[in-house]
Scaffold this active site. Structure first.
Site, short mmCIF file in Angstrom:
data_model
loop_
_atom_site.label_atom_id
_atom_site.label_comp_id
_atom_site.label_asym_id
_atom_site.label_seq_id
_atom_site.Cartn_x
_atom_site.Cartn_y
_atom_site.Cartn_z
N ASP A 144 -4.78 -12.82 3.36
CA ASP A 144 -6.01 -12.30 3.96
C ASP A 144 -7.24 -12.59 3.10
O ASP A 144 -8.34 -12.14 3.44
CB ASP A 144 -5.88 -10.80 4.28
CG ASP A 144 -5.08 -10.03 3.24
OD1 ASP A 144 -4.78 -10.58 2.18
OD2 ASP A 144 -4.77 -8.85 3.50
N ASP B 143 -2.54 -10.66 -2.50
CA ASP B 143 -3.14 -10.16 -1.26
C ASP B 143 -4.59 -9.77 -1.57
O ASP B 143 -4.91 -9.38 -2.68
CB ASP B 143 -2.35 -8.92 -0.79
CG ASP B 143 -2.80 -8.42 0.58
OD1 ASP B 143 -2.13 -8.75 1.57
OD2 ASP B 143 -3.83 -7.71 0.65
N HIS C 67 0.82 -1.22 0.00
CA HIS C 67 0.00 0.00 0.00
C HIS C 67 0.85 1.28 0.00
O HIS C 67 0.32 2.37 -0.17
CB HIS C 67 -0.93 0.04 1.21
CG HIS C 67 -1.99 -1.02 1.19
ND1 HIS C 67 -2.84 -1.19 0.11
CD2 HIS C 67 -2.34 -1.98 2.10
CE1 HIS C 67 -3.66 -2.20 0.37
NE2 HIS C 67 -3.38 -2.71 1.56
N HIS D 285 -6.24 -7.27 -0.71
CA HIS D 285 -6.39 -5.83 -0.99
C HIS D 285 -5.63 -5.46 -2.26
O HIS D 285 -4.61 -6.08 -2.58
CB HIS D 285 -5.84 -5.01 0.17
CG HIS D 285 -6.50 -5.29 1.49
ND1 HIS D 285 -5.98 -6.19 2.40
CD2 HIS D 285 -7.64 -4.82 2.02
CE1 HIS D 285 -6.78 -6.24 3.46
NE2 HIS D 285 -7.80 -5.42 3.25
ZN ZN Z 1 -4.14 -7.20 2.52
#
Ligand code: ZN
Length: 338
Positions: free
Chosen positions: A244, A161, A124, A163
């Site tokens: 995740d 991931d 991120h 996200h």
């Molecule tokens: Zn994540």
């Protein structure tokens, strides 16, 4: 050929207190690998700190200074999710440098593949901003190292991931020597990663609706990621590996199993062997159910070390009502001419 692991206790000293991204995550992973194998058979690769010059290829000087000064001041918050503790700057330098070392070992054929068990995570962190538990973008720093110092011409970053790796996209959206492919839950944090975000033709965003499980991820691997990777012809595959998307994860709403992660890893390894002499470097991103995280990382190591059996102590999700992603697959094939 052998499989490498990057780890150092410095990664435990990024102290986030009561936070999903905590040191116990890595203790769970290394504990599982040591107790149930294959720790003993892995080639240990010692990390080093990334240099400021290496970070500055992908981050502004201001971001690097802010992380260092916040740590020197005794710590603080960079956003509501992103904590800096007194040792976080050093840990983050070793996290980025750890992925560099994994890439270096793979490129030099000292090991076939390597997995960097680092924290803080990275994907991120944008050029200008640390966010979403991430201080420096470890995968981006390592990809830039591969292009600049190892003279590689094309690096594929696969981000599984749950996200979207908005930071990696931000850093490389104008860099045709990097192809960034992301599978992520959408709509979801951080909000980017729509199918229409294609950069300079080098981004493949696969925004999956909540509720997708093993079958949907593997369909995307086969129908979109495999042909896109073949067309790009990478010289190295770098994976931003978050876990995740597991059905037990407390932050997200996907339905992957440990067995599913192993299958995704198996297809990724097959692609690396087909396209770039097996050169595969993996770096840890998210994953917040400790048992799912440890089991999934072990399963990926089992695939990398060519074990036939993968242990899945948590099994499949109790309920599975997956969305139909065939319209999304069709849309992506049109956008990317696959
Ligand atoms: Zn994540």
């Amino acid at each position: 050929m052998s499989v490498g692991v990057v780890y150092d206790p410095i990664y435990l000293r990024h102290d986030t207190g009561e936070h999903p991204e905590k040191a116990k995550r890595l203790e769970a992973v290394t504990g599982r690998l040591k107790r149930k194998g294959p720790w003993q058979e892995l080639t240990q690769i010692a990390p080093r700190p990334a240099t400021v010059a290496e970070l500055e290829r992908v981050h502004s000087a201001g971001l690097i200074r802010l992380v260092r000064e916040t740590a020197e001041r005794g710590g603080g918050m960079l956003d509501p999710d992103t904590i800096v503790s007194p040792d976080s700057y050093e840990a983050a330098l070793y996290a980025a440098g750890g992925v560099i070392k994994a890439v270096e070992a793979v490129a030099a054929a000292e090991v076939e593949s390597a997995f960097a068990l680092v924290r803080p995570p990275g994907h991120h962190a944008t050029r200008e901003r640390s966010m979403g538990f991430c201080l420096f973008n470890n995968a981006a720093v390592a990809a830039a190292y591969a292009l600049n110092d190892l003279d590689l011409s094309r690096v594929l970053i696969l981000d599984w991931d749950v996200h979207h790796g908005n930071g990696t996209q931000d850093i490389f959206e104008h860099e045709p020597r990097v192809c960034y492919i992301s599978l992520h839950q959408s709509p979801f944090y951080p909000g980017s990663g729509l199918a229409t975000e294609t950069g300079c033709g080098n981004l493949v965003n696969i925004p999956l609706p909540a509720g997708c499980g093993d079958a949907e991820y593997l369909l995307a691997m086969d129908e979109i990621i495999t042909p896109a990777a073949r067309r790009f012809q990478p010289e190295l595959i770098l994976v931003s590996a978050g876990f995740d998307g597991h059905w037990t994860d407390p932050l997200a709403s996907m339905k992957l199993s440990i067995t599913g992660y192993a299958e995704i890893a198996r297809r990724t390894l097959r692609l690396a062997r087909e396209l770039c002499r097996g050169r595969l470097a993996v770096t840890l991103e998210g994953g917040y159910n400790l048992s799912a995280l440890a089991g999934s990382v072990k399963a990926v190591f089992d695939v990398l070390t060519s074990k036939n059996q993968v242990e899945d102590a948590l099994g499949p999700p109790p309920e599975l009502a997956p969305p139909d992603i065939s319209p999304l697959m069709a849309q992506l094939k049109v956008i990317h001419r696959l």
